[in-house]
Write an enzyme that holds these catalytic residues in place. Structure first.
Site, PDB file in Angstrom:
ATOM      1  N   HIS A 270    -127.928 -32.441 -64.009  1.00 35.51           N
ATOM      2  CA  HIS A 270    -126.974 -32.577 -62.905  1.00 35.51           C
ATOM      3  C   HIS A 270    -125.637 -33.067 -63.454  1.00 35.51           C
ATOM      4  O   HIS A 270    -125.598 -33.863 -64.391  1.00 35.51           O
ATOM      5  CB  HIS A 270    -127.531 -33.541 -61.859  1.00 35.51           C
ATOM      6  CG  HIS A 270    -126.724 -33.555 -60.609  1.00 35.51           C
ATOM      7  ND1 HIS A 270    -125.576 -34.306 -60.488  1.00 35.51           N
ATOM      8  CD2 HIS A 270    -126.871 -32.884 -59.439  1.00 35.51           C
ATOM      9  CE1 HIS A 270    -125.064 -34.096 -59.284  1.00 35.51           C
ATOM     10  NE2 HIS A 270    -125.826 -33.236 -58.629  1.00 35.51           N
TER      11      HIS A 270
ATOM     12  N   GLY B   3    -119.847 -33.573 -53.312  1.00 42.07           N
ATOM     13  CA  GLY B   3    -119.542 -34.799 -52.591  1.00 42.07           C
ATOM     14  C   GLY B   3    -118.096 -34.902 -52.145  1.00 42.07           C
ATOM     15  O   GLY B   3    -117.645 -35.970 -51.747  1.00 42.07           O
TER      16      GLY B   3
ATOM     17  N   GLU C 189    -123.230 -25.636 -59.559  1.00 37.91           N
ATOM     18  CA  GLU C 189    -122.589 -26.670 -58.746  1.00 37.91           C
ATOM     19  C   GLU C 189    -121.215 -26.984 -59.324  1.00 37.91           C
ATOM     20  O   GLU C 189    -121.103 -27.778 -60.262  1.00 37.91           O
ATOM     21  CB  GLU C 189    -123.440 -27.944 -58.752  1.00 37.91           C
ATOM     22  CG  GLU C 189    -124.840 -27.743 -58.212  1.00 37.91           C
ATOM     23  CD  GLU C 189    -125.443 -29.067 -57.753  1.00 37.91           C
ATOM     24  OE1 GLU C 189    -125.751 -29.156 -56.560  1.00 37.91           O
ATOM     25  OE2 GLU C 189    -125.567 -29.982 -58.561  1.00 37.91           O
TER      26      GLU C 189
ATOM     27  N   GLU D  32    -123.666 -35.240 -62.458  1.00 36.26           N
ATOM     28  CA  GLU D  32    -123.515 -36.703 -62.507  1.00 36.26           C
ATOM     29  C   GLU D  32    -124.156 -37.263 -63.767  1.00 36.26           C
ATOM     30  O   GLU D  32    -123.649 -38.218 -64.364  1.00 36.26           O
ATOM     31  CB  GLU D  32    -124.113 -37.334 -61.236  1.00 36.26           C
ATOM     32  CG  GLU D  32    -123.193 -37.099 -60.045  1.00 36.26           C
ATOM     33  CD  GLU D  32    -123.886 -37.049 -58.707  1.00 36.26           C
ATOM     34  OE1 GLU D  32    -125.046 -37.475 -58.589  1.00 36.26           O
ATOM     35  OE2 GLU D  32    -123.247 -36.561 -57.749  1.00 36.26           O
TER      36      GLU D  32
ATOM     37  N   SER E 254    -121.253 -29.661 -51.473  1.00 36.06           N
ATOM     38  CA  SER E 254    -120.834 -29.757 -50.069  1.00 36.06           C
ATOM     39  C   SER E 254    -121.438 -28.663 -49.185  1.00 36.06           C
ATOM     40  O   SER E 254    -120.768 -28.151 -48.290  1.00 36.06           O
ATOM     41  CB  SER E 254    -119.309 -29.796 -49.965  1.00 36.06           C
ATOM     42  OG  SER E 254    -118.806 -30.954 -50.638  1.00 36.06           O
TER      43      SER E 254
ATOM     44  N   ASN F 278    -131.175 -33.055 -52.873  1.00 35.69           N
ATOM     45  CA  ASN F 278    -131.056 -33.991 -54.001  1.00 35.69           C
ATOM     46  C   ASN F 278    -130.609 -35.315 -53.406  1.00 35.69           C
ATOM     47  O   ASN F 278    -129.448 -35.471 -53.044  1.00 35.69           O
ATOM     48  CB  ASN F 278    -130.040 -33.451 -55.009  1.00 35.69           C
ATOM     49  CG  ASN F 278    -129.707 -34.457 -56.097  1.00 35.69           C
ATOM     50  OD1 ASN F 278    -130.434 -35.437 -56.285  1.00 35.69           O
ATOM     51  ND2 ASN F 278    -128.617 -34.214 -56.822  1.00 35.69           N
TER      52      ASN F 278
ATOM     53  N   LYS G  13    -130.307 -38.125 -54.808  1.00 34.96           N
ATOM     54  CA  LYS G  13    -129.596 -39.020 -55.735  1.00 34.96           C
ATOM     55  C   LYS G  13    -130.204 -40.424 -55.618  1.00 34.96           C
ATOM     56  O   LYS G  13    -131.402 -40.544 -55.390  1.00 34.96           O
ATOM     57  CB  LYS G  13    -128.095 -38.974 -55.473  1.00 34.96           C
ATOM     58  CG  LYS G  13    -127.597 -37.515 -55.424  1.00 34.96           C
ATOM     59  CD  LYS G  13    -126.115 -37.361 -55.404  1.00 34.96           C
ATOM     60  CE  LYS G  13    -125.790 -35.860 -55.376  1.00 34.96           C
ATOM     61  NZ  LYS G  13    -124.350 -35.607 -55.445  1.00 34.96           N
TER      62      LYS G  13
HETATM   63  P1  PGA Z   1    -123.255 -32.648 -52.171  1.00 31.24           P
HETATM   64  O1  PGA Z   1    -124.048 -32.804 -53.565  1.00 31.24           O
HETATM   65  O2  PGA Z   1    -124.032 -31.681 -51.332  1.00 31.24           O
HETATM   66  O3  PGA Z   1    -123.236 -34.027 -51.591  1.00 31.24           O
HETATM   67  O4  PGA Z   1    -121.896 -32.128 -52.510  1.00 31.24           O
HETATM   68  C1  PGA Z   1    -124.615 -31.693 -54.193  1.00 31.24           C
HETATM   69  C2  PGA Z   1    -125.306 -32.120 -55.480  1.00 31.24           C
HETATM   70  O5  PGA Z   1    -124.784 -32.979 -56.192  1.00 31.24           O
HETATM   71  O6  PGA Z   1    -126.395 -31.608 -55.805  1.00 31.24           O
END
Ligand code: PGA
Length: 253
Positions: free
Chosen positions: A97, A175, A169, A99, A215, A10, A12
């Site tokens: 997601h 992140g 997630e 976010e 992560s 992803n 982003k």
């Molecule tokens: P990350 O993000 O691997 O940077 O923690 C995962 C995601 O948001 O899909």
């Protein structure tokens, strides 16, 4: 049990179309030949979809969008529809997601409508769910996930959901460098699968793939993937660099 592992990235809001082309020119030689027990997908920004899809033509890599609007066309300034995503060459889409839920007020009902639009357009939906740190610490994880599942999957029959992929997630792991332990993730994935069994039947529960995200890195992916109910990973930060993502795709099982 024949759930094929999916390693999904992803991006982003990263990478122009030129950067996407460069990424795939580096990635493809590093993951070819792809191990037969796995699939690879990258969720890319809308303006890079077409370049990304062209770059992976004739390879096993699938391209996905990171969002979708629920109408196919109309006066919806700034939105992008399923048929547009398909026409750009994508075959998958990330929906709900955290976010989008946290920063843009996306609701469970929107997730539900977007899921319907993705299926109508023939896109493989990757629906995300996960609890915040406060929800986990107050013992509400399973209640929160149950509510997200009930809202997101409302009104669907099991046979309509065959193309669906879920991504668990935990918001506190995205992140942050904090990964759920393999045991924590396994416990939660098993609970999600039980929910699916109760509400949509044992066949869908057995077949549906549940990815873990938060992560995931080259050095923790193998331990996470060794858990029986983890069927792949949704990778943010570590999907931006071809060498790192290739190591994730090629993990030793
Ligand atoms: P990350 O993000 O691997 O940077 O923690 C995962 C995601 O948001 O899909």
């Amino acid at each position: 049990m024949s759930r094929k592992t999916i390693l999904a990235g992803n991006w982003k809001m990263f990478k122009t179309s030129a950067e996407a082309r460069q990424f795939f020119s580096q990635l493809l030689p590093l993951i070819t030949p792809l191990k037969p027990d796995r699939e690879v997908a990258l969720g890319v920004p809308f303006p890079s979809l077409e370049a990304a899809a062209a770059a992976v033509a004739d390879s096993p890599v699938a391209i996905g969008a990171q969002d979708i609007f629920w109408e196919d066309q109309g006066a919806f300034t700034g939105e992008v529809s399923g048929p547009m995503i398909r026409a750009a060459g994508a075959t998958a889409v990330i929906i709900g997601h955290s976010e989008r839920r946290q920063l843009f007020g996306e609701t469970g009902q929107w997730v539900n409508q977007k899921l319907r639009a993705a299926l109508r357009a023939g896109l493989a939906p990757i629906v995300c769910l996960g609890e915040t740190r406060a929800e986990r610490e107050s013992g509400q994880t399973f209640e929160v996930l149950g509510r997200q599942l009930a809202e997101g999957l409302a009104g669907f029959a099991a046979n309509e959901l065959a193309p669906l992929v879920l991504a668990y997630e935990p918001v506190w792991a995205i992140g942050t460098g904090l990964t759920a332990t393999p045991e924590q993730a396994q416990e939660t994935h098993a609970a999600i699968r039980q929910w699916l069994g109760r509400h949509l039947g044992p066949a869908l529960a057995a077949d549906l793939r549940i990815l873990y995200g938060g992560s995931v890195k080259p050095d923790n992916v193998a331990r996470l993937m060794s858990q029986p109910d983890l069927d792949g990973a949704l990778v943010g930060g570590a999907s931006l660099e071809a060498a790192a993502f290739a190591r994730i795709v090629n993990f030793d099982d």
